[in-house]
Design an enzyme around this catalytic site. Structure first.
Site, mmCIF file in Angstrom:
data_model
loop_
_atom_site.group_PDB
_atom_site.id
_atom_site.type_symbol
_atom_site.label_atom_id
_atom_site.label_comp_id
_atom_site.label_asym_id
_atom_site.label_seq_id
_atom_site.Cartn_x
_atom_site.Cartn_y
_atom_site.Cartn_z
ATOM 1 N N TYR A 1 -0.944 -0.866 10.523
ATOM 2 C CA TYR A 1 -1.206 -0.889 9.350
ATOM 3 C C TYR A 1 0.128 -0.446 7.749
ATOM 4 O O TYR A 1 0.617 -1.522 7.276
ATOM 5 C CB TYR A 1 -2.824 -0.561 8.612
ATOM 6 C CG TYR A 1 -2.650 -1.117 7.727
ATOM 7 C CD1 TYR A 1 -3.180 -2.539 6.678
ATOM 8 C CD2 TYR A 1 -2.564 0.291 6.616
ATOM 9 C CE1 TYR A 1 -3.914 -2.014 5.584
ATOM 10 C CE2 TYR A 1 -3.258 0.182 5.280
ATOM 11 C CZ TYR A 1 -3.727 -1.674 4.823
ATOM 12 O OH TYR A 1 -3.588 -1.765 2.983
ATOM 13 N N SER B 1 1.278 -0.845 0.110
ATOM 14 C CA SER B 1 0.034 -0.008 -0.590
ATOM 15 C C SER B 1 1.377 1.449 0.307
ATOM 16 O O SER B 1 1.887 0.786 0.800
ATOM 17 C CB SER B 1 -1.077 -0.187 1.156
ATOM 18 O OG SER B 1 -1.826 1.730 1.320
HETATM 19 P P1 NAP Z 1 -11.088 -7.192 0.822
HETATM 20 O O1 NAP Z 1 -12.702 -5.939 0.955
HETATM 21 O O2 NAP Z 1 -11.296 -6.445 3.428
HETATM 22 O O3 NAP Z 1 -10.703 -8.213 1.099
HETATM 23 C C1 NAP Z 1 -10.043 -8.600 2.080
HETATM 24 C C2 NAP Z 1 -9.867 -10.203 1.863
HETATM 25 O O4 NAP Z 1 -8.640 -10.718 2.737
HETATM 26 C C3 NAP Z 1 -11.094 -10.736 1.231
HETATM 27 O O5 NAP Z 1 -11.246 -11.516 0.422
HETATM 28 C C4 NAP Z 1 -10.842 -10.973 3.514
HETATM 29 O O6 NAP Z 1 -11.669 -12.654 2.781
HETATM 30 C C5 NAP Z 1 -9.425 -11.141 3.187
HETATM 31 N N1 NAP Z 1 -9.049 -12.286 4.161
HETATM 32 C C6 NAP Z 1 -9.484 -10.709 5.512
HETATM 33 N N2 NAP Z 1 -9.040 -11.442 6.574
HETATM 34 C C7 NAP Z 1 -8.453 -12.125 6.078
HETATM 35 C C8 NAP Z 1 -8.099 -13.635 7.018
HETATM 36 N N3 NAP Z 1 -7.716 -13.921 8.068
HETATM 37 N N4 NAP Z 1 -7.711 -14.716 6.806
HETATM 38 C C9 NAP Z 1 -8.215 -14.857 5.064
HETATM 39 N N5 NAP Z 1 -8.927 -14.416 4.637
HETATM 40 C C10 NAP Z 1 -9.102 -13.140 4.700
HETATM 41 O O7 NAP Z 1 -10.013 -5.545 0.974
HETATM 42 P P2 NAP Z 1 -9.086 -4.929 -0.115
HETATM 43 O O8 NAP Z 1 -9.223 -3.400 -0.333
HETATM 44 O O9 NAP Z 1 -9.941 -6.346 -1.113
HETATM 45 O O10 NAP Z 1 -8.011 -5.695 0.541
HETATM 46 C C11 NAP Z 1 -7.041 -6.820 -0.470
HETATM 47 C C12 NAP Z 1 -5.587 -6.271 0.040
HETATM 48 O O11 NAP Z 1 -5.462 -4.831 -0.531
HETATM 49 C C13 NAP Z 1 -5.127 -5.699 1.561
HETATM 50 O O12 NAP Z 1 -4.241 -6.348 1.738
HETATM 51 C C14 NAP Z 1 -4.749 -4.136 1.841
HETATM 52 O O13 NAP Z 1 -4.267 -4.375 2.524
HETATM 53 C C15 NAP Z 1 -4.379 -3.655 0.509
HETATM 54 N N6 NAP Z 1 -4.848 -2.257 -0.144
HETATM 55 C C16 NAP Z 1 -6.193 -2.158 -0.524
HETATM 56 C C17 NAP Z 1 -6.717 -0.655 -0.408
HETATM 57 C C18 NAP Z 1 -7.279 -0.229 -0.316
HETATM 58 O O14 NAP Z 1 -8.406 1.153 -0.346
HETATM 59 N N7 NAP Z 1 -8.740 -1.356 -0.649
HETATM 60 C C19 NAP Z 1 -5.602 0.103 -0.545
HETATM 61 C C20 NAP Z 1 -3.793 -0.328 -0.464
HETATM 62 C C21 NAP Z 1 -3.839 -1.807 -0.103
HETATM 63 P P3 NAP Z 1 -12.612 -13.647 4.453
HETATM 64 O O15 NAP Z 1 -13.400 -12.051 5.008
HETATM 65 O O16 NAP Z 1 -13.927 -14.280 3.738
HETATM 66 O O17 NAP Z 1 -12.086 -14.236 4.416
#
Ligand code: NAP
Length: 262
Positions: A153, A140
């Protein structure tokens, strides 16, 4: 035609991971989807099998739970069909460092750092033996900016960038591609889980655009891909400044500004 490798995607039930699944299926890759919500993964898998004719395995796992994590580690180590690992699962937490306390801090590190590093360590030796394979780590931009106030984070994401850059140096010459992807704010559920209404933010990218741009970086074999950054030279300059500084740190004596006060 060479067989396309299967892609294991963590956090594939929604958000960025689900879009990676969609895009790799469209490219004809078989998939292994990993997350906790089996129902969502079943729905996604059914759609992708039907649309793209690919095989999709689902493994329900809580990557913060050692027994579940061990199961995915073994799969990555042993299943030679898997040639791409997308380390995407990650979470943020509401509140400041003081609000979060040791339990939440530990949970964030278990998922964002330990699981990602252990899964990478499980697959890397096999990829090196095979002389091929790709590891995509979702970091990120927050990992570059303590000013965002997302202390733990951001620190976990700084770890992901550092690990990816190090592994690029170590594994790259052995035929393994390592990419760090640094999204900025992207419209997914992570924001509501962290107690933030994404609609109050400006400059939020749609998740499809984020992943499509990240995949352009993947196809170009970039080491660090920052989809929203307009001028790539800015990151190159930042990295060059780090290297220039580093050229000065091998010194047998403390710097004069400390010595004069010793
Ligand atoms: P999201 O919509 O909350 O999705 C997170 C995913 O991770 C879900 O599929 C969730 O599935 C899974 N997950 C969470 N806890 C878990 C656990 N304990 N074991 C296995 N799976 C788990 O978030 P996202 O934005 O797509 O995030 C994906 C990645 O992008 C993350 O690493 C995040 O830090 C990064 N990121 C996001 C943003 C943003 O603005 N969205 C910005 C920078 C970086 P379940 O709940 O089904 O387990």
């Amino acid at each position: 035609m060479a067989v396309r490798p299967a892609v294991l995607i963590t956090g594939a039930s929604t958000g960025i991971g689900a879009v990676y699944a969609d895009r790799f299926a469209k490219r004809g890759h078989d998939l292994v989807l990993v997350a906790r919500n089996r129902g969502r993964m079943e729905e996604l898998a059914a759609r992708l099998r039907e649309r793209d004719g690919v095989n999709v395995d689902i493994v329900r796992a809580d990557l913060a739970a050692p027994a579940d994590l061990a199961q995915i580690e073994a799969r990555l180590a042993d299943d030679a069909r898997i040639g791409v690992l997308v380390n995407n699962a990650g979470a943020a937490a509401p509140g400041s460092f003081l609000d979060q306390g040791p339990k939440v801090v530990g949970e964030l590190i278990d998922l964002n750092v330990s699981a990602l590093a252990r899964l990478t360590a499980s697959v890397a030796p096999r990829f090196v033996r095979e002389g091929k394979g790709s590891i995509v780590n979702i970091a990120s931009v927050v990992g570059l900016a303590p000013e965002f106030g997302l202390s733990v984070y951001g620190a976990t994401k700084a770890f992901v960038l550092y690990l990816s850059q190090s592994l690029h140096l170590e594994l790259g010459p052995k035929g393994v591609y390592v990419q760090a992807v640094l999204p900025a704010a992207t419209r997914t559920e992570i924001w509501s889980h962290a107690g933030v209404d994404v609609n109050t933010l400006s400059g939020v990218m749609e998740v499809g655009d984020l992943v499509d741009a990240a995949l352009v970086g993947y196809d170009r074999r970039e080491t660090v891909t920052i989809p929203p950054l307009p001028d790539a030279q800015q990151f190159a300059d930042y990295d060059a400044a780090r290297l220039a500084m580093f050229a000065n740190v091998a010194q047998s004596q403390p710097a004069a500004r400390y010595r004069e006060a010793m």
